[in-house]
Design a protein around this motif. Structure first.
Motif, PDB file in Angstrom:
ATOM      1  N   ALA A   1       9.095   1.049  -4.981  1.00 23.41           N
ATOM      2  CA  ALA A   1       8.332   1.597  -3.890  1.00 23.41           C
ATOM      3  C   ALA A   1       9.366   2.520  -3.247  1.00 23.41           C
ATOM      4  N   GLY A   2       8.828   3.543  -2.603  1.00 21.88           N
ATOM      5  CA  GLY A   2       9.629   4.400  -2.074  1.00 21.88           C
ATOM      6  C   GLY A   2       9.870   5.872  -2.790  1.00 21.88           C
TER       7      GLY A   2
ATOM      8  N   LEU B   1       1.027  11.512   1.706  1.00 21.19           N
ATOM      9  CA  LEU B   1       1.806  11.675   2.885  1.00 21.19           C
ATOM     10  C   LEU B   1       1.418  13.290   3.339  1.00 21.19           C
TER      11      LEU B   1
ATOM     12  N   ARG C   1      -7.509   0.676   4.633  1.00 22.41           N
ATOM     13  CA  ARG C   1      -6.961  -0.319   5.380  1.00 22.41           C
ATOM     14  C   ARG C   1      -7.235   0.033   6.742  1.00 22.41           C
TER      15      ARG C   1
ATOM     16  N   TYR D   1      -5.348   4.339   0.879  1.00 20.77           N
ATOM     17  CA  TYR D   1      -4.393   4.159  -0.017  1.00 20.77           C
ATOM     18  C   TYR D   1      -5.078   4.190  -1.471  1.00 20.77           C
TER      19      TYR D   1
ATOM     20  N   GLU E   1      -6.213   3.954   7.235  1.00 17.74           N
ATOM     21  CA  GLU E   1      -5.306   4.689   6.448  1.00 17.74           C
ATOM     22  C   GLU E   1      -5.747   4.397   4.995  1.00 17.74           C
TER      23      GLU E   1
ATOM     24  N   LYS F   1       0.508   6.190  -0.877  1.00 22.05           N
ATOM     25  CA  LYS F   1      -0.103   6.357   0.033  1.00 22.05           C
ATOM     26  C   LYS F   1       0.356   8.037   0.159  1.00 22.05           C
TER      27      LYS F   1
ATOM     28  N   VAL G   1       3.868   8.601  -1.648  1.00 26.06           N
ATOM     29  CA  VAL G   1       4.686   7.732  -1.796  1.00 26.06           C
ATOM     30  C   VAL G   1       4.268   6.167  -2.546  1.00 26.06           C
ATOM     31  N   ALA G   2       4.925   5.676  -3.381  1.00 20.96           N
ATOM     32  CA  ALA G   2       4.685   4.810  -3.865  1.00 20.96           C
ATOM     33  C   ALA G   2       4.898   3.433  -3.053  1.00 20.96           C
ATOM     34  N   VAL G   3       3.840   2.689  -2.771  1.00 22.03           N
ATOM     35  CA  VAL G   3       4.164   1.620  -1.689  1.00 22.03           C
ATOM     36  C   VAL G   3       3.745   0.130  -2.233  1.00 22.03           C
ATOM     37  N   ARG G   4       4.275  -0.722  -1.743  1.00 22.98           N
ATOM     38  CA  ARG G   4       4.258  -2.263  -2.217  1.00 22.98           C
ATOM     39  C   ARG G   4       3.475  -3.099  -1.371  1.00 22.98           C
ATOM     40  N   ASP G   5       2.136  -3.027  -1.075  1.00 25.26           N
ATOM     41  CA  ASP G   5       1.448  -3.746  -0.333  1.00 25.26           C
ATOM     42  C   ASP G   5       0.708  -4.846  -1.145  1.00 25.26           C
ATOM     43  N   PRO G   6       1.131  -6.220  -1.069  1.00 19.85           N
ATOM     44  CA  PRO G   6       0.547  -6.968  -2.243  1.00 19.85           C
ATOM     45  C   PRO G   6      -0.943  -7.145  -1.927  1.00 19.85           C
TER      46      PRO G   6
END
Lengths: 356, 89
Positions: free
Chosen positions: A322-323, A230, A272, A209, A207, A228, A242-247
């Motif tokens: 996020a979201g 969509l 990823r 990002y 995926e 990410k 969409v805003a994401v919060r992957d540390p």
């Protein structure tokens, strides 16, 4: 925070289905509560659609020469524009124009035009052909890549980079090639458009990002918002995200800034994999077209860059939500012949429209 | 990151719309799926998940609830989420 009325010039106003970043940067500035200034659009074509986007409130628009016309032509055009409408901050948003603006930065600063750009060395370090060096320096895993100047190399490359592989232009463009013949066709198309070298990069399933981020030039990260995609356009560009919060994505950005002392905005493209590995696949040395998502999610990175260019002290940016999503739209804008004429023959000014 | 924590960080709306803030992935759950997910997020095992469903819904005596729960947990694992009973029903 600056309270002076400012004039900010922004480039990259072509907003097609493969949009330049300028319109998103301008919309972000217009959304910043602290920004009370004027915005000047610098475009390469009189029909660049951002020039006609009334909702972004361009106060003026000018054409500037393409980077291929050289730094001297750019200097003279900016001198003319700056005399007509003094510029305080200039935000270049296109890869291909950055070398020229970096070269002119000391001179423009003397004129009173500030920018917040990477150095030439930083710009070269993130070149696609040097991704392995960058990865080693930043402690980030990167896919195997090779810079090619001869198409015949694609018929011998399997031992190093198996098919399928990505064929990438030195500035833009990425094509998935499943065989040497497909890769050769992509090589020629890419080289014709963006020149040599052409980059072959190992393809990994996973995926993708993207992270829009700003470095403070001293190894620190001013802010960052991962996204990410969509929905993709047929050119592979994000049409919704969409805003994401992957540390792990934020940590990758931190490492990039710590290793390079990057100054200014950038976009990190990170894959990823299914096994949970994070591969840095590209660093774009400017804001991405989707920068307005960062402002919409609570982190106005273009406004931060303008403040940093001015030398203003910057309060820590708020966290992002996020979201938060963006969904792009394509619409027909109505313009007048007078606008097209003004842009073609001199410059467009809408300041008169603001007068009582 | 603790996988269970990631499961707990899912944003779940009352209508069963689920957003994973780490990956950007979205899912839709029916009411029984919501109850089952909530139980998994609490760290419950398959039997407790079934019990949570039994308390919330009328379960037909002929229905094989244990099998349905196992199927739900398997679907979670297939999406990469931690779920109890990895050895299968």
């Amino acid at each position: 925070m600056s309270t002076r009325p400012l004039t900010v010039a922004v480039t990259g106003l072509n907003a097609t289905d493969n949009p330049a970043p300028g319109v998103g940067v301008i919309r972000s500035l217009r959304d910043a509560p602290g920004f009370r200034g004027r915005i000047v659009g610098l475009a390469y074509d009189a029909l660049d659609s951002g020039l006609y986007a009334r909702d972004i409130g361009l106060d003026a628009g000018w054409l500037i020469p393409y980077p291929s016309q050289g730094v001297e032509a750019l200097r003279e055009r900016l001198r003319f524009i700056h005399a007509a409408r003094p510029i305080d901050v200039l935000v270049p948003t296109l890869d291909s124009e950055l070398p020229g603006f970096i070269e002119l930065e000391p001179e423009l600063r003397e004129w009173g035009i500030r920018m917040f750009l990477p150095t030439r060395e930083q710009l070269e370090l993130r070149q696609k052909s040097r991704l392995a060096d960058l990865g080693a320096r930043a402690g980030l895993e990167v896919p195997a890549s090779k810079a090619l100047s001869d198409v015949s190399e694609l018929y011998r490359i399997q031992a190093e980079i198996p098919y399928p592989l990505m064929v990438k232009g030195v500035f833009y463009g990425a094509v998935l090639a499943r065989s040497p013949d497909e890769a050769a066709a992509a090589f020629h198309a890419t080289a014709a458009r963006w020149g040599l070298p052409v980059i072959a990069q190992r393809w990994h399933a996973g995926e993708e990002y993207d992270v829009v981020a700003v470095g403070d030039g001293r190894g620190g990260m001013v802010g960052a918002v991962p996204m990410k995609k969509l929905l993709l356009s047929d050119k592979g560009k994000g049409w919704a995200g969409v805003a994401v919060r992957d540390p792990n994505l934020l940590e990758a950005a931190r490492r990039f800034f710590a290793a390079t002392s990057w100054r200014g905005p950038c976009e990190l493209e990170i894959l990823r994999t299914a096994e949970g590995r994070y591969l840095l696949i590209e660093v774009n040395p400017r804001f991405p077209a989707w920068s307005y998502l960062a402002a919409g999610a609570g982190q106005n990175l273009p406004w931060a860059v303008v403040q940093l260019a001015l030398g203003d002290s910057l309060a820590p940016l708020p966290d992002f939500r996020a979201g938060t999503l963006f969904v792009r739209i394509s619409l027909d804008q109505i313009a007048t012949l007078a606008e097209l004429q003004a842009l073609t023959t001199g410059g467009l000014s809408r300041l008169e429209e603001h007068l009582p | 990151m603790d996988p269970l924590q990631r499961l707990r960080d899912l944003a779940v709306s009352e209508s069963g719309f689920v957003f994973d803030p780490y990956s950007g992935q979205t899912y839709s759950l029916n009411p029984s799926g919501q109850v089952a997910l909530e139980a998994v997020r609490r760290g419950e095992g398959p039997e407790a998940v079934a019990e949570a469903l039994r308390l919330r819904f009328e379960v037909d005596p002929g229905q094989d609830l244990a099998r349905d729960v196992a199927e739900f947990l398997r679907a979670l694992r297939e999406q990469g989420w931690p779920a109890p009973g990895a050895e299968g029903p």
